[in-house]
Design a protein around this motif. Sequence first.
Motif, PDB file in Angstrom:
ATOM      1  N   MET A 153     -71.013  87.265 -84.160  1.00 45.06           N
ATOM      2  CA  MET A 153     -70.273  86.682 -83.078  1.00 45.06           C
ATOM      3  C   MET A 153     -69.063  87.578 -82.801  1.00 45.06           C
ATOM      4  N   LYS A 154     -68.842  87.859 -81.538  1.00 46.31           N
ATOM      5  CA  LYS A 154     -67.700  88.672 -81.133  1.00 46.31           C
ATOM      6  C   LYS A 154     -66.728  87.802 -80.345  1.00 46.31           C
ATOM      7  N   ILE A 155     -65.443  88.025 -80.593  1.00 45.33           N
ATOM      8  CA  ILE A 155     -64.403  87.289 -79.889  1.00 45.33           C
ATOM      9  C   ILE A 155     -63.528  88.312 -79.175  1.00 45.33           C
ATOM     10  N   ARG A 156     -63.281  88.074 -77.897  1.00 40.52           N
ATOM     11  CA  ARG A 156     -62.445  88.982 -77.109  1.00 40.52           C
ATOM     12  C   ARG A 156     -61.205  88.225 -76.636  1.00 40.52           C
ATOM     13  N   TRP A 157     -60.047  88.836 -76.864  1.00 42.14           N
ATOM     14  CA  TRP A 157     -58.761  88.263 -76.467  1.00 42.14           C
ATOM     15  C   TRP A 157     -58.499  88.676 -75.027  1.00 42.14           C
ATOM     16  N   ARG A 158     -58.328  87.708 -74.142  1.00 38.36           N
ATOM     17  CA  ARG A 158     -58.183  87.984 -72.719  1.00 38.36           C
ATOM     18  C   ARG A 158     -56.818  87.568 -72.171  1.00 38.36           C
ATOM     19  N   LEU A 159     -55.775  87.628 -72.975  1.00 41.60           N
ATOM     20  CA  LEU A 159     -54.442  87.205 -72.549  1.00 41.60           C
ATOM     21  C   LEU A 159     -53.949  88.018 -71.364  1.00 41.60           C
ATOM     22  N   ARG A 160     -54.108  89.338 -71.418  1.00 42.34           N
ATOM     23  CA  ARG A 160     -53.608  90.180 -70.319  1.00 42.34           C
ATOM     24  C   ARG A 160     -54.271  89.821 -69.006  1.00 42.34           C
ATOM     25  N   MET A 161     -55.572  89.571 -69.042  1.00 44.59           N
ATOM     26  CA  MET A 161     -56.285  89.216 -67.825  1.00 44.59           C
ATOM     27  C   MET A 161     -55.800  87.872 -67.285  1.00 44.59           C
ATOM     28  N   ALA A 162     -55.668  86.897 -68.176  1.00 46.59           N
ATOM     29  CA  ALA A 162     -55.205  85.572 -67.760  1.00 46.59           C
ATOM     30  C   ALA A 162     -53.781  85.650 -67.209  1.00 46.59           C
ATOM     31  N   ALA A 163     -52.939  86.460 -67.844  1.00 44.81           N
ATOM     32  CA  ALA A 163     -51.562  86.608 -67.379  1.00 44.81           C
ATOM     33  C   ALA A 163     -51.537  87.308 -66.018  1.00 44.81           C
ATOM     34  N   ALA A 164     -52.321  88.349 -65.855  1.00 38.15           N
ATOM     35  CA  ALA A 164     -52.352  89.086 -64.585  1.00 38.15           C
ATOM     36  C   ALA A 164     -52.816  88.195 -63.435  1.00 38.15           C
ATOM     37  N   GLN A 165     -53.763  87.313 -63.707  1.00 37.90           N
ATOM     38  CA  GLN A 165     -54.236  86.402 -62.666  1.00 37.90           C
ATOM     39  C   GLN A 165     -53.119  85.461 -62.208  1.00 37.90           C
ATOM     40  N   ARG A 166     -52.112  85.290 -63.033  1.00 37.11           N
ATOM     41  CA  ARG A 166     -50.975  84.434 -62.698  1.00 37.11           C
ATOM     42  C   ARG A 166     -49.735  85.273 -62.387  1.00 37.11           C
ATOM     43  N   GLU A 167     -49.967  86.580 -62.127  1.00 36.47           N
ATOM     44  CA  GLU A 167     -48.929  87.548 -61.764  1.00 36.47           C
ATOM     45  C   GLU A 167     -47.841  87.699 -62.818  1.00 36.47           C
ATOM     46  N   VAL A 168     -48.263  87.645 -64.076  1.00 35.97           N
ATOM     47  CA  VAL A 168     -47.380  87.940 -65.207  1.00 35.97           C
ATOM     48  C   VAL A 168     -47.837  89.296 -65.722  1.00 35.97           C
ATOM     49  N   TRP A 169     -46.974  90.314 -65.553  1.00 38.69           N
ATOM     50  CA  TRP A 169     -47.391  91.689 -65.830  1.00 38.69           C
ATOM     51  C   TRP A 169     -46.801  92.275 -67.101  1.00 38.69           C
ATOM     52  N   THR A 170     -45.762  91.684 -67.651  1.00 40.91           N
ATOM     53  CA  THR A 170     -45.125  92.281 -68.828  1.00 40.91           C
ATOM     54  C   THR A 170     -44.923  91.246 -69.929  1.00 40.91           C
ATOM     55  N   GLY A 171     -44.714  91.767 -71.121  1.00 41.73           N
ATOM     56  CA  GLY A 171     -44.409  90.896 -72.250  1.00 41.73           C
ATOM     57  C   GLY A 171     -43.099  90.158 -72.049  1.00 41.73           C
ATOM     58  N   THR A 172     -42.145  90.805 -71.370  1.00 45.98           N
ATOM     59  CA  THR A 172     -40.853  90.173 -71.098  1.00 45.98           C
ATOM     60  C   THR A 172     -41.033  88.945 -70.208  1.00 45.98           C
ATOM     61  N   GLU A 173     -41.867  89.068 -69.176  1.00 43.65           N
ATOM     62  CA  GLU A 173     -42.133  87.929 -68.292  1.00 43.65           C
ATOM     63  C   GLU A 173     -42.832  86.809 -69.054  1.00 43.65           C
ATOM     64  N   LEU A 174     -43.783  87.182 -69.898  1.00 40.30           N
ATOM     65  CA  LEU A 174     -44.507  86.181 -70.684  1.00 40.30           C
ATOM     66  C   LEU A 174     -43.563  85.480 -71.654  1.00 40.30           C
ATOM     67  N   ARG A 175     -42.684  86.237 -72.283  1.00 40.02           N
ATOM     68  CA  ARG A 175     -41.717  85.657 -73.232  1.00 40.02           C
ATOM     69  C   ARG A 175     -40.827  84.635 -72.531  1.00 40.02           C
ATOM     70  N   ARG A 176     -40.375  84.967 -71.323  1.00 39.66           N
ATOM     71  CA  ARG A 176     -39.531  84.052 -70.552  1.00 39.66           C
ATOM     72  C   ARG A 176     -40.304  82.788 -70.188  1.00 39.66           C
ATOM     73  N   LEU A 177     -41.548  82.936 -69.756  1.00 39.47           N
ATOM     74  CA  LEU A 177     -42.378  81.773 -69.416  1.00 39.47           C
ATOM     75  C   LEU A 177     -42.615  80.875 -70.620  1.00 39.47           C
ATOM     76  N   LEU A 178     -42.893  81.489 -71.770  1.00 36.22           N
ATOM     77  CA  LEU A 178     -43.110  80.706 -72.992  1.00 36.22           C
ATOM     78  C   LEU A 178     -41.880  79.863 -73.329  1.00 36.22           C
ATOM     79  N   ALA A 179     -40.706  80.440 -73.165  1.00 38.35           N
ATOM     80  CA  ALA A 179     -39.470  79.716 -73.468  1.00 38.35           C
ATOM     81  C   ALA A 179     -39.209  78.617 -72.438  1.00 38.35           C
ATOM     82  N   GLU A 180     -39.381  78.956 -71.159  1.00 37.99           N
ATOM     83  CA  GLU A 180     -39.060  77.999 -70.091  1.00 37.99           C
ATOM     84  C   GLU A 180     -40.060  76.854 -69.987  1.00 37.99           C
ATOM     85  N   LYS A 181     -41.341  77.178 -69.988  1.00 38.93           N
ATOM     86  CA  LYS A 181     -42.360  76.160 -69.727  1.00 38.93           C
ATOM     87  C   LYS A 181     -42.873  75.466 -70.975  1.00 38.93           C
TER      88      LYS A 181
END
Length: 105
Positions: free
Chosen positions: A1-29
């Motif tokens: 069984m293979k598992i693929r991490w798709r965080l970057r794709m999911a973030a890009a679909q929501r226009e989150v392009w950097t780790g800094t943006e993701l970090r801010r979203l994690l804290a805020e939301k």
Amino acid sequence: MKIRWRLRMAAAQREVWTGTELRRLLAEKAGLEMSSASVSALFTKEPSQVKMSTLAALCTALECTPNDLIEVDTTPVERPATPPRLVADTSQAVVAGRGRSMPPL
């Protein structure tokens, strides 16, 4: 069984392009404070494990489901056919006079 991490794709679909943006979203939301290094590692590498609370926070921040973040390949793994076992012919050893005998029945 293979598992693929798709965080970057999911973030890009929501226009989150950097780790800094993701970090801010994690804290805020989601109320999750993570170090820049930890968010960067999640964003750029495929982790070997993720805490359920982190997964839930990512889903909350990105407004997605775990299925958007993780892809599991459930294709059955093909195993090579086992070669047939060879059975030694002990009767020739006795006939050849090498002192070997058959095991008791």
